[in-house]
Design a protein around this motif. Structure first.
Motif, mmCIF file in Angstrom:
data_model
loop_
_atom_site.group_PDB
_atom_site.id
_atom_site.type_symbol
_atom_site.label_atom_id
_atom_site.label_comp_id
_atom_site.label_asym_id
_atom_site.label_seq_id
_atom_site.Cartn_x
_atom_site.Cartn_y
_atom_site.Cartn_z
ATOM 1 N N PRO A 112 0.817 -1.224 0.000
ATOM 2 C CA PRO A 112 0.000 0.000 0.000
ATOM 3 C C PRO A 112 0.849 1.272 0.000
ATOM 4 O O PRO A 112 0.463 2.280 -0.611
ATOM 5 N N TYR B 140 -6.468 11.479 -5.463
ATOM 6 C CA TYR B 140 -7.183 11.306 -4.193
ATOM 7 C C TYR B 140 -6.226 11.269 -3.005
ATOM 8 O O TYR B 140 -6.391 12.002 -2.027
ATOM 9 N N LYS C 144 1.370 9.139 5.282
ATOM 10 C CA LYS C 144 1.566 7.886 6.020
ATOM 11 C C LYS C 144 2.392 6.904 5.185
ATOM 12 O O LYS C 144 3.252 6.181 5.710
ATOM 13 N N VAL D 65 -6.642 -5.269 -6.916
ATOM 14 C CA VAL D 65 -6.038 -5.427 -5.590
ATOM 15 C C VAL D 65 -5.276 -6.760 -5.506
ATOM 16 O O VAL D 65 -4.188 -6.828 -4.925
ATOM 17 N N PHE E 298 -2.030 -6.245 -7.135
ATOM 18 C CA PHE E 298 -1.084 -5.522 -6.270
ATOM 19 C C PHE E 298 -0.157 -6.493 -5.531
ATOM 20 O O PHE E 298 1.036 -6.274 -5.403
ATOM 21 N N VAL F 127 -14.153 5.360 1.904
ATOM 22 C CA VAL F 127 -14.269 6.367 0.853
ATOM 23 C C VAL F 127 -15.578 6.169 0.079
ATOM 24 O O VAL F 127 -16.041 5.045 -0.086
ATOM 25 N N ILE G 87 -14.523 3.808 -11.034
ATOM 26 C CA ILE G 87 -14.862 4.352 -9.715
ATOM 27 C C ILE G 87 -14.918 3.246 -8.657
ATOM 28 O O ILE G 87 -14.317 3.362 -7.581
ATOM 29 N N LYS H 223 -13.580 0.261 -8.706
ATOM 30 C CA LYS H 223 -12.277 -0.373 -8.475
ATOM 31 C C LYS H 223 -11.324 0.558 -7.731
ATOM 32 O O LYS H 223 -10.528 0.120 -6.909
ATOM 33 N N VAL H 224 -11.399 1.852 -8.042
ATOM 34 C CA VAL H 224 -10.573 2.808 -7.292
ATOM 35 C C VAL H 224 -10.986 2.795 -5.817
ATOM 36 O O VAL H 224 -10.132 2.833 -4.930
ATOM 37 N N ASP I 105 -12.137 0.238 -4.183
ATOM 38 C CA ASP I 105 -11.542 -0.973 -3.601
ATOM 39 C C ASP I 105 -10.051 -0.762 -3.298
ATOM 40 O O ASP I 105 -9.543 -1.221 -2.268
ATOM 41 N N MET I 106 -9.371 -0.081 -4.222
ATOM 42 C CA MET I 106 -7.935 0.157 -4.034
ATOM 43 C C MET I 106 -7.692 1.055 -2.822
ATOM 44 O O MET I 106 -6.808 0.789 -2.000
ATOM 45 N N ILE I 107 -8.474 2.121 -2.711
ATOM 46 C CA ILE I 107 -8.284 3.046 -1.587
ATOM 47 C C ILE I 107 -8.604 2.338 -0.271
ATOM 48 O O ILE I 107 -7.903 2.520 0.731
ATOM 49 N N PHE J 246 -8.080 -0.702 0.301
ATOM 50 C CA PHE J 246 -6.884 -1.519 0.569
ATOM 51 C C PHE J 246 -5.787 -0.660 1.198
ATOM 52 O O PHE J 246 -5.081 -1.099 2.110
ATOM 53 N N PHE J 247 -5.653 0.576 0.728
ATOM 54 C CA PHE J 247 -4.617 1.467 1.270
ATOM 55 C C PHE J 247 -4.837 1.768 2.752
ATOM 56 O O PHE J 247 -3.921 2.190 3.451
ATOM 57 N N GLU J 248 -6.063 1.579 3.216
ATOM 58 C CA GLU J 248 -6.351 1.889 4.625
ATOM 59 C C GLU J 248 -5.596 0.961 5.579
ATOM 60 O O GLU J 248 -5.545 1.221 6.775
ATOM 61 N N MET J 249 -4.980 -0.076 5.004
ATOM 62 C CA MET J 249 -4.079 -0.927 5.797
ATOM 63 C C MET J 249 -2.968 -0.083 6.436
ATOM 64 O O MET J 249 -2.417 -0.436 7.481
ATOM 65 N N LEU J 250 -2.628 1.039 5.807
ATOM 66 C CA LEU J 250 -1.574 1.912 6.333
ATOM 67 C C LEU J 250 -1.911 2.414 7.736
ATOM 68 O O LEU J 250 -1.009 2.748 8.517
#
Lengths: 490, 87
Positions: free
Chosen positions: A311, A368, A381, A424, A427, B2, B25, B27-28, B30-32, B34-38
């Protein structure tokens, strides 16, 4: 094989053969061009092949130089290819995108200048995922490249065309670019060597930008020594790229490459091996055994931040990509879209709406994650994770290890179309490769085995910054100790 | 989490016309997600590390001509690049 056996030569064999008079540069190039013509319908490795007559004239010039005892450069007329995001004066450069349709590069990338100066003959521009965003070459606007080990499978990416070309004897070596594994991943999937240099070792001048703080140009070749030869040609400080390192080591990366791994300390990264496909995991275990038999000591090591590397990587690269791709307005070249009837912003939006799906998604993502209100949660982050991962990796090298090792890709090559609908899950294919990019360390993929189903498995090794020679020495030792590999089907 | 509206708003800001809502939209989103893992990386209190590049290291900011624009721009007339009108 129905093509001449001379084009199977490694780069070092080519140089020895052509300079000793065993064959001429013209003969070798002619065979290579025939091979390209025959193989391209199956593999789609190349987007553009240069004019054959001009290339042959250059080869004859090299041959005359060899006969008359002139210097012809380290590559001595060797046919090489370059990924289509590397500029070559007077040649199309599309980045696998129709947004660059009609763009002809007005200057040479520094890596290209250096290949030319050492007698390399650039035969073609290689296929790639659009703007290097992807890891299968399926996102090329010009159709996917196909894996020569099984044409129903992806060759990896984004430098898939380069890896296919090297594996299928359509060149002796190729240049790719590696942002998150884009040289190593296709090298692993196609059973060739892919080398990502230390960040700053190779100039990015003339590489169309995707993620400037991370990407590097690197060689793809059939042997570790061949990759070292090409690396020596393209590495070095460049005044056109201020991120190139001041204290570039001597450029002969072949020196000491046969030195072995006696006494080297190798860490097998837990986070990169747990959860790997069983055949891939077993290959990594055997590779560790090979290195131990050669005198290295191997032990398992845990790097906590690797779990957050993907990520972090995608957040940072999406932000940089959105900034870099904001320059494309379709006014100079690109899609066939008449100006009339559009207001400026709507024209640009309409043109960019024709980007492929992966580029579209990453531009929106980049906008975004870096926007006011969201940057703290995502982009900043991600930068902190990158910094912490860099500290972890630096500590591992400083205190305990010369080499960190893992499978290059945790899974086997997969079928074309199998993962395109699930970004995903795509990824996670990058899990083992992005750490070297985020931390700016050198890393290499060495062909190691072929699965029961006939698909290649590569092993990744990583070293500390500017320890590229150590890395190449370890990679060469693994190459020497691995079990014999079958020949690529044809 | 999001929302799709937020992503649609950003796609307008980065000037990309999105024709296929599901392809982009969703899929983006879903990707964001996934980024919330941060969020669980435990780096909130860490300092950012930035590289400073001194100006002295940068090359001279000199213009280098590649032979003019005419060969590289499709809509080039009388020394001007033609672009769509701006509101």
């Amino acid at each position: 094989m129905n093509h001449s056996s001379i084009i199977r030569a490694s780069a070092l064999e080519y140089v020895r053969g052509v300079t000793s008079g065993e064959f001429t540069a013209e003969e070798f190039l002619s065979e290579t061009l025939s091979r390209i013509e025959e193989a391209e319908a199956r593999y789609n490795a190349y987007l553009h092949v240069e004019d054959g007559q001009k290339l042959l004239a250059r080869a004859r010039e090299i041959d005359r130089g060899i006969k008359s005892g002139q210097k012809v450069g380290l590559l001595a007329g060797m046919p090489v290819s370059i990924k289509d995001n590397i500029c070559m004066r007077g040649s199309r450069t599309t980045c696998g995108s129709r947004m660059l349709e009609g763009f002809v590069a007005p200057y040479d990338a520094t890596a290209v200048s250096r290949l030319n100066a050492e007698g390399g003959i650039i035969v073609a521009k290689a296929n790639m995922d659009e703007f290097a965003m992807g890891l299968t070459t399926e996102f090329s606007a010009y159709g996917p490249s196909r894996n020569p080990w099984n044409t129903g499978y992806v060759p990896g990416g984004s430098s898939g065309g380069s890896a296919v070309a090297a594996a299928a004897f359509e060149c002796v070596a190729s240049l790719g670019s590696d942002t998150g594994g884009s040289v190593r991943n296709p090298a692993s999937f196609c059973s060739v060597v892919g080398y990502k240099p230390t960040y700053g070792l190779v100039s990015r001048h003339g590489l169309v930008s995707y993620a400037n703080s991370i990407e590097q140009i690197g060689p793809i070749a059939r042997t570790v020594s061949d990759a070292a030869l090409v690396l020596g040609v393209i590495a070095g400080r460049d005044e056109h790229d201020d991120t190139t390192a001041d204290a570039t080591p001597a450029t002969d990366y072949l020196e000491g490459i046969e030195g072995g791994v006696e006494g080297m300390r190798v860490g097998i990264v837990d986070e990169m091996t747990e959860g790997a496909d069983p055949e891939v995991a077993r290959a990594a275990e055997r590779a560790a055994g090979n290195l131990e038999a050669a005198g290295a000591s191997c032990e398992r090591v845990s790097l906590d931040m690797v779990g957050y590397s993907v990520p972090s990587y995608y957040t940072i690269t999406a932000a940089e990509a959105a900034s870099n791709l904001a320059r494309y307005d379709n006014l100079r070249y690109g899609y066939d879209l008449p100006l009339d009837g559009y207001e400026f912003n709507s024209y640009v939006a309409e043109a960019r709406g024709r980007f492929g799906p992966e580029v579209t998604r990453r531009m929106i993502l980049g906008g975004y994650v870096s926007s006011a209100g969201h940057a703290g949660r995502y982009y900043l982050k991600a930068l902190k994770v990158r910094a912490k991962l860099t500290r972890e990796v630096a500590d591992a090298f400083a205190s305990s290890y010369d080499i960190l090792m893992a499978p290059t890709v945790p899974i086997l090559p997969f079928r074309i179309g199998e993962k395109t609908d699930d970004p995903v899950s795509l990824f996670m294919v990058d899990l083992n490769t992005v750490t070297a990019n985020l931390t700016r360390r050198p890393a290499v993929s060495v062909p190691y085995a072929v699965s029961a189903g006939g698909l290649p498995i590569g092993i990744q090794m990583m070293a500390d910054s500017m320890q590229d020679r150590t890395l190449l020495r370890a990679a060469r030792a693994l190459e020497m100790r691995r079990p014999p590999l079958p020949e690529v089907p044809d | 989490m999001v929302t799709e509206e937020e992503i649609e708003s950003v796609s307008k800001l980065v000037r990309i016309k999105v024709a296929d809502h599901r392809e982009h939209i969703e899929k983006v989103r879903d990707m964001i997600n996934f980024f919330e893992m941060l969020d669980s990386a435990g780096v909130e209190d860490d300092e950012l590390v930035m590289d400073d590049v001194p100006v002295s290291r940068l090359r001279e900011d000199a213009h280098e001509s590649f032979g003019g624009l005419s060969g590289y721009v499709r809509e080039y007339r009388d020394g001007y690049v033609r672009v769509p009108k701006m509101d």
